[in-house]
Design a protein around this motif. Structure first.
Motif, mmCIF file in Angstrom:
data_model
loop_
_atom_site.group_PDB
_atom_site.id
_atom_site.type_symbol
_atom_site.label_atom_id
_atom_site.label_comp_id
_atom_site.label_asym_id
_atom_site.label_seq_id
_atom_site.Cartn_x
_atom_site.Cartn_y
_atom_site.Cartn_z
ATOM 1 N N GLY A 137 0.793 -1.231 0.000
ATOM 2 C CA GLY A 137 0.000 0.000 0.000
ATOM 3 C C GLY A 137 0.820 1.274 0.000
ATOM 4 N N MET A 138 2.096 1.175 -0.375
ATOM 5 C CA MET A 138 2.926 2.381 -0.416
ATOM 6 C C MET A 138 2.804 3.046 -1.785
ATOM 7 N N GLU A 139 3.069 4.333 -1.803
ATOM 8 C CA GLU A 139 3.131 5.067 -3.069
ATOM 9 C C GLU A 139 4.600 5.045 -3.494
ATOM 10 N N VAL A 140 4.861 4.656 -4.729
ATOM 11 C CA VAL A 140 6.256 4.433 -5.128
ATOM 12 C C VAL A 140 6.722 5.466 -6.166
ATOM 13 N N LEU A 141 7.824 6.141 -5.842
ATOM 14 C CA LEU A 141 8.478 7.082 -6.753
ATOM 15 C C LEU A 141 9.836 6.482 -7.107
ATOM 16 N N ALA A 142 10.344 6.807 -8.289
ATOM 17 C CA ALA A 142 11.672 6.291 -8.619
ATOM 18 C C ALA A 142 12.456 7.297 -9.444
ATOM 19 N N LEU A 143 13.765 7.265 -9.200
ATOM 20 C CA LEU A 143 14.707 8.099 -9.959
ATOM 21 C C LEU A 143 15.708 7.168 -10.618
#
Ligand code: 3PG
Length: 306
Positions: free
Chosen positions: A155-161
């Motif tokens: 249930g986490m919101e995932v951002l990526a670089l």
């Protein structure tokens, strides 16, 4: 050919058996050097080796000079910062890794570490939940993508670089792309580090980035200790009593961090991200197959010093 398996941190026995089976089946001889205590033991063991399978074992210029028959080194794992690539290339030695083979084990540990810190190292103190929090993934490669998928299931919101991927590729991997490391740290309740140790990344994560993290944030490092500027980490943790650091690659200043910050910091005693039977089998057997294939057909697909 004589293949030396040199593992200070040994593979699971089942993986060693599998490696031996592949290599002896292809007509090679296998020698095993496990849990050695001094680098001199490795230097002595390579004298007649024509191939090597290693983990985080240090293949230095001295090791290469002591191995005149050596043709190939396969790092059973992802990171090859433990191999002196320039010296290997100069000696005409092919160096390979086994990308992706131990990624799931490392990704599972990264997720476990987030929960461990959220629940105050499994003490009875009131913790928090990871659900609904933002996770920033620094480098969206084999491990980063798996961490993202598992975090989404929680249930986490995932951002990526990832400077090597397009926004479309990051989105296809299930994460929201961000475009600067500053934005990643400023936007993430958890940052999970998956960059290699290179001249450009060593000490690249320090006070400036860590102190941008939001209130209560946790920095998770299952990559390499060298990418952290430890003085900067110390300063950020000192100034911000809400921040936490958890790592599978023990900092040089860990005793001091523990003394100052108690349950806000945690490091595993020995790097264990890839230490599962499954990862040992996947990476170890892949390394054995790559060596057998290299001698049989000249295949250099996973060579990293081309
Ligand atoms: C890797 O680069 O593959 C990981 O750091 C695992 O390293 P290890 O084989 O020493 O556990």
């Amino acid at each position: 050919m004589k293949v030396l398996i040199a593992t200070q941190k040994p593979f699971a026995a089942v993986a060693v058996e599998g490696i031996k089976k592949i290599l002896t089946g292809a007509g090679h001889e296998v020698a095993l050097l496990e849990k050695y205590e001094a680098q001199a033991d490795l230097v002595a063991a390579v004298a007649d080796a024509e191939a090597m399978i290693i983990r985080s074992d240090k293949v230095t210029a001295e090791v290469l000079a002591a191995a005149p028959k050596l043709k190939i080194v396969v790092r059973a794992g992802a990171g090859y910062d433990n191999v002196d690539l320039a010296a290997a290339t100069a000696a005409g030695v092919v160096v390979m890794n086994t990308p992706g083979q131990n990624s799931n084990a490392v990704a599972e540990l990264a997720v476990a570490m987030m929960v461990f810190m959220a629940r105050t190292q499994f003490t009875p103190a009131t913790g928090s939940e990871v659900q609904g929090k933002r996770l920033g993934i620094q480098a969206f490669g084999n491990v980063g993508r798996l961490v993202g998928a598992k975090a989404k299931a929680l249930g986490m919101e995932v951002l990526a670089l990832d400077p090597f991927l397009t926004d479309e590729q990051i989105a296809a991997g299930g994460a929201r792309p961000v475009h600067s490391v500053e934005e990643l740290y400023a936007s993430s309740d958890y940052v999970s580090i998956h960059i290699p140790a290179l001249p450009a990344t060593i000490k690249s994560i320090g006070y400036d980035l860590i102190s941008r993290m939001p209130k209560g944030a946790v920095l998770v490092n299952t990559a390499r200790k060298e990418v952290i500027d430890e003085d900067g980490l110390l300063k950020a943790l000192e100034e911000r009593p809400d921040l936490k650091y958890v790592t599978d690659v023990m900092p040089d200043n860990y005793a001091l961090l523990q003394e100052k910050f108690g349950l806000r910091v945690f490091a595993t005693p020995k790097k264990m991200g890839a230490q599962t039977a499954e990862a040992n089998i996947n990476a170890g057997l892949a390394a054995a197959r790559q060596i057998a294939d290299f001698f049989a057909t000249g295949n250099t697909r996973f060579q990293v010093n081309k």
